[in-house]
Design a protein around this motif. Structure first.
Motif, short mmCIF file in Angstrom:
data_model
loop_
_atom_site.label_atom_id
_atom_site.label_comp_id
_atom_site.label_asym_id
_atom_site.label_seq_id
_atom_site.Cartn_x
_atom_site.Cartn_y
_atom_site.Cartn_z
N TYR A 131 0.79 -1.23 0.00
CA TYR A 131 0.00 0.00 0.00
C TYR A 131 0.82 1.29 0.00
O TYR A 131 0.27 2.37 -0.17
N ASP A 153 -7.90 -5.72 -2.39
CA ASP A 153 -9.06 -5.23 -3.16
C ASP A 153 -9.68 -4.00 -2.50
O ASP A 153 -10.14 -3.08 -3.20
N ASN A 181 -7.40 -1.13 -3.35
CA ASN A 181 -7.59 -0.75 -4.75
C ASN A 181 -8.89 0.01 -4.95
O ASN A 181 -8.98 0.91 -5.80
N TYR A 182 -9.90 -0.34 -4.18
CA TYR A 182 -11.16 0.42 -4.23
C TYR A 182 -10.91 1.85 -3.76
O TYR A 182 -11.39 2.82 -4.38
N ILE A 192 -8.07 3.43 -3.87
CA ILE A 192 -7.25 4.09 -4.89
C ILE A 192 -8.14 4.59 -6.02
O ILE A 192 -8.06 5.75 -6.45
N LYS A 193 -8.99 3.72 -6.52
CA LYS A 193 -9.85 4.04 -7.66
C LYS A 193 -10.81 5.18 -7.34
O LYS A 193 -11.10 6.03 -8.21
N ASN A 194 -11.29 5.25 -6.12
CA ASN A 194 -12.32 6.22 -5.77
C ASN A 194 -11.79 7.48 -5.09
O ASN A 194 -12.57 8.32 -4.66
N GLY A 195 -10.46 7.60 -4.97
CA GLY A 195 -9.86 8.84 -4.53
C GLY A 195 -9.56 8.98 -3.05
O GLY A 195 -8.84 9.89 -2.65
N TYR A 250 -7.77 7.07 -1.17
CA TYR A 250 -6.36 6.73 -0.94
C TYR A 250 -5.47 7.95 -1.13
O TYR A 250 -4.62 8.26 -0.28
N SER A 300 0.36 2.74 -7.51
CA SER A 300 -0.74 2.83 -8.48
C SER A 300 -1.76 1.74 -8.27
O SER A 300 -2.94 1.88 -8.62
N THR A 301 -1.32 0.64 -7.65
CA THR A 301 -2.22 -0.47 -7.36
C THR A 301 -1.68 -1.26 -6.19
O THR A 301 -0.46 -1.30 -5.97
#
Length: 342
Positions: free
Chosen positions: A170, A302, A305-306, A308-311, A313, A328-329
């Motif tokens: 992370y 996961d 990553n959720y 990260i994708k939704n901001g 993070y 990035s992931t």
């Protein structure tokens, strides 16, 4: 291999100022391996996690909207799902390590970037976070015994540790150069830029090993890099403010913390560039750590990553001045430090 553990390396990079002493005293008062200072905090309301709370100026308090994601919580091991809680291990006793984990200004709530991420992940998993604070050594005892589900405590992903644990990365494991804000010098990822400079570093640390390797390379090229050592961090920063050294090379999180602490002083500092704690051939990674074959690394990754994708993070890292350690992931068990350097 590394001379000191990451936690020791980070502690060497922290300022010994009054604010840290106050926080450390509060944390030490909680005793040894215990559940003290585990106030969950972080929840302003249902569906909201507050990061950077009670940070004593080390972070910008930020409310982040995050709720359970059923498709991810369905991946949880049945025993964890039934318990309704995620037991998060933090190895911050006895003195804490700002900005990653320490007792907040209320002298009881565990705060820091690591506990905050544990709270965010728990929210995505639909679980109540239960923070267990212990010494660094007992952190792993807790995982081994099943008393801790997953640790968020600046643990480096290594091939040696994979024999017993599984990981969900992370954060990048980075070192950094700290200079006066008025300085125009930048590292820019190239050791050649250190020619003619005077840099302070902690003796016996991983960053010293890297810096001395660069010094040797420059010497072969007929160039000079002067390496300085000081008894403590206060002496290092006095040397920096007086111009006796050009930069300090230390753990990125500790430098990020110190920058916030001196931002409004006559000698503010800034980050002049980062470098992987694993060296120039591998980007070191900090990872959530669970018992091998526990089945937790995948849902935790996961969840990250959720975020990260939704901001959430990026906002979490920004709140703690750690945006330069973003991944990035989140990968499960990515390549770690090799056995020869674990």
């Amino acid at each position: 291999m590394r001379t000191l553990s990451l936690r020791s390396r980070l502690l060497r990079g922290l300022t010994a100022g009054t604010a840290v002493a106050t926080l450390a005293a509060g944390l030490a008062a909680c005793g040894g391996d215990s559940d003290a200072a585990t106030t969950s905090g972080g929840g302003a309301s249902a569906g909201t996690v507050t990061v950077g709370a009670l940070s004593n100026g080390a972070a910008k308090e930020t409310d982040l909207k995050v709720s359970e994601v059923k498709s991810i919580s369905a991946e949880l091991p049945k025993s964890v799902a039934r318990s309704g809680k995620l037991v998060v291990g933090i190895g911050a006793l006895p003195a804490g390590f700002p900005p990653l984990a320490y007792v907040g200004q209320d002298q009881k709530t565990l705060t820091g970037a690591e506990p905050d991420l544990g709270r965010l992940v728990a929210a995505v998993l639909g679980l109540k976070p239960e923070l267990k604070n212990s010494t660094w050594e007992n952190l792993f005892v807790g995982i081994d015994s099943g008393k801790v589900d997953v640790a968020f405590s600046n643990v480096t992903d290594t091939e040696e540790r994979k024999k017993k644990y599984e990981f969900a990365a992370y954060r990048q494991d980075n070192l950094a150069f700290e200079v006066l804000k008025k300085s125009t010098w930048n590292f820019d990822g190239d050791y050649e830029n250190l020619a003619g400079r005077t840099v302070a570093v902690g003796a016996g640390t991983n960053q010293e090993k890297i810096l001395l390797e660069w010094q040797a390379k420059l010497k072969k090229e007929g160039k000079k890099l002067t390496v300085k050592y000081f008894q403590d961090n206060n002496s290092t920063y006095l040397a920096l403010s007086s111009g006796k050294i050009d930069a300090y090379f230390g753990p990125n999180p500790g430098i990020a913390y110190h920058i916030t602490q001196v931002a409004k002083t006559p000698d503010p500092t800034r980050n002049a560039g980062k470098f992987s704690g694993a060296g120039d051939t591998l980007q070191g990674l900090i990872a959530a750590t669970a018992k091998k074959d526990s089945g937790l690394a995948k849902p935790v990754a996961d969840a990250i990553n959720y975020l990260i994708k939704n901001g959430q993070y990026a906002k979490w890292l920004a709140a703690w001045n750690l945006s330069n350690e973003a991944v990035s992931t989140s990968r499960v068990n990515p390549p770690g430090l090799p056995l020869s350097n674990s």
